[in-house]
Design an enzyme around this catalytic site. Structure first.
Site, mmCIF file in Angstrom:
data_model
loop_
_atom_site.group_PDB
_atom_site.id
_atom_site.type_symbol
_atom_site.label_atom_id
_atom_site.label_comp_id
_atom_site.label_asym_id
_atom_site.label_seq_id
_atom_site.Cartn_x
_atom_site.Cartn_y
_atom_site.Cartn_z
ATOM 1 N N ASN A 10 0.865 -1.182 0.000
ATOM 2 C CA ASN A 10 0.000 0.000 0.000
ATOM 3 C C ASN A 10 0.901 1.232 0.000
ATOM 4 O O ASN A 10 1.470 1.581 1.027
ATOM 5 C CB ASN A 10 -0.902 -0.031 1.244
ATOM 6 N N TRP A 11 1.006 1.849 -1.154
ATOM 7 C CA TRP A 11 1.914 3.002 -1.264
ATOM 8 C C TRP A 11 1.346 4.276 -0.639
ATOM 9 O O TRP A 11 2.048 5.277 -0.542
ATOM 10 C CB TRP A 11 2.253 3.250 -2.745
ATOM 11 N N LYS A 12 0.064 4.263 -0.306
ATOM 12 C CA LYS A 12 -0.582 5.472 0.245
ATOM 13 C C LYS A 12 -0.357 6.645 -0.715
ATOM 14 O O LYS A 12 -0.323 6.441 -1.925
ATOM 15 C CB LYS A 12 -0.078 5.735 1.668
ATOM 16 N N HIS A 96 -9.826 1.867 4.988
ATOM 17 C CA HIS A 96 -8.545 2.000 5.684
ATOM 18 C C HIS A 96 -8.703 3.044 6.798
ATOM 19 O O HIS A 96 -9.382 4.059 6.612
ATOM 20 C CB HIS A 96 -7.455 2.421 4.699
ATOM 21 N N GLU A 166 -5.930 -4.384 10.907
ATOM 22 C CA GLU A 166 -4.855 -3.422 11.155
ATOM 23 C C GLU A 166 -5.160 -2.645 12.437
ATOM 24 O O GLU A 166 -5.927 -1.669 12.404
ATOM 25 C CB GLU A 166 -4.749 -2.431 9.996
ATOM 26 N N GLY A 172 2.189 2.431 10.909
ATOM 27 C CA GLY A 172 3.200 3.476 10.783
ATOM 28 C C GLY A 172 3.927 3.825 12.068
ATOM 29 O O GLY A 172 4.620 4.836 12.130
#
Ligand code: PGA
Length: 261
Positions: A10-12, A96, A166, A172
């Site tokens: 997931n590159w966001k 998300h 998650e 993060g």
């Protein structure tokens, strides 16, 4: 065990077109039979992703990070599930926690997104997870139940699903939930899914763990029977570390298969 394990990058809101081209050429090289790999790019890169995947005959599948709750019409800035399908998108993240927090996405919109994706034959990856406070107060299962129920509704779910568990505090932060703790939650999630799917179908649903996964810790998760892959943010941006992550995941899957024989 027939579930094909899944590693999702997931590159966001990160990356660039040249970075994508380079990443894909480096990541497409290892031949990884035991797992599917998906790259969720920002929407403007979907065209380049489609073109590069074809040119490289890459096994990496295309993913999106968002979809409109509407199927089409006068909704400025939105991108429909049908448009995603035009660009070969196979999986799309829904709900998300960053979108729930910063874009204020509601349960109603998540429900509509799932319906729109199912209509186009795209598999939704529904993200669920509790906050640190909810976790500390022992509310994890109640919160997850609510997050599933408010999106999946009272009826049996009409299409295929991937879940991504998650915990919000793990995203993060460099503080992943431990693999044994994640396994306990995944096992519970699989039970909860029986509200919407038959017991046999629940055995086919993949449940990914996400939150501070990297090439050093990814394999640990795959050693547990209810963890079917990982959703990886910052650990997926560099091709070499993503390759290292996928190779260790593949070894863990092989060990798990041998142990089951
Ligand atoms: P992270 O993000 O791997 O950077 O923690 C995971 C995610 O948000 O999907």
């Amino acid at each position: 065990m027939t579930r094909t394990q899944l590693v999702m990058a997931n590159w966001k809101q990160q990356g660039s077109e040249p970075a994508l081209t380079q990443w894909l050429s480096e990541v497409s090289v290892p031949d990884l039979a035991e797992l599917s790999r998906v790259l969720c790019v920002p929407l403007p890169y979907l065209a380049a992703l489609r073109q590069q995947r074809a040119a490289l005959q890459s096994a990496v599948l295309a993913g999106a990070q968002q979809v409109s709750a509407w199927t089409g019409g006068a909704y400025t800035g939105e991108v429909s599930a049908a448009m995603l399908r035009e660009f070969g998108v196979a999986y799309t993240l829904v709900g998300h926690s960053e979108r729930r927090q910063w874009l204020l996405e509601t349960a109603d919109s998540r429900r509509a997104q799932l319906a729109a994706l199912w209509q186009q034959g795209i598999t939704p990856v529904l993200c669920v997870g509790e906050t640190a406070v909810q976790h500390q107060q022992g509310q994890t299962v109640d919160v997850l139940w609510q997050q599933l129920a408010e999106v999946l509704g009272p009826q049996p779910a009409p299409g295929p699903l991937v879940l991504a568990y998650e915990p919000v505090f793990a995203i993060g932060s460099g503080q992943p939930l431990s693999a044994p703790d994640a396994q306990q939650v995944h096992q519970k999630l699989r039970q909860l899914l029986q509200q919407w799917y038959s017991a046999a179908d629940c055995q086919q649903i993949r449940i990914l763990y996400g939150g501070s996964v990297n090439s050093n810790n990814a394999a640990e998760y795959l050693r547990y029977p209810d963890i079917d892959g990982v959703l990886v943010g910052s650990g997926s941006l560099q091709a070499d570390s993503f390759n290292a992550l996928c190779l260790t995941v593949q070894s863990a899957i092989r060990e798990r298969q041998v142990a089951q024989i």
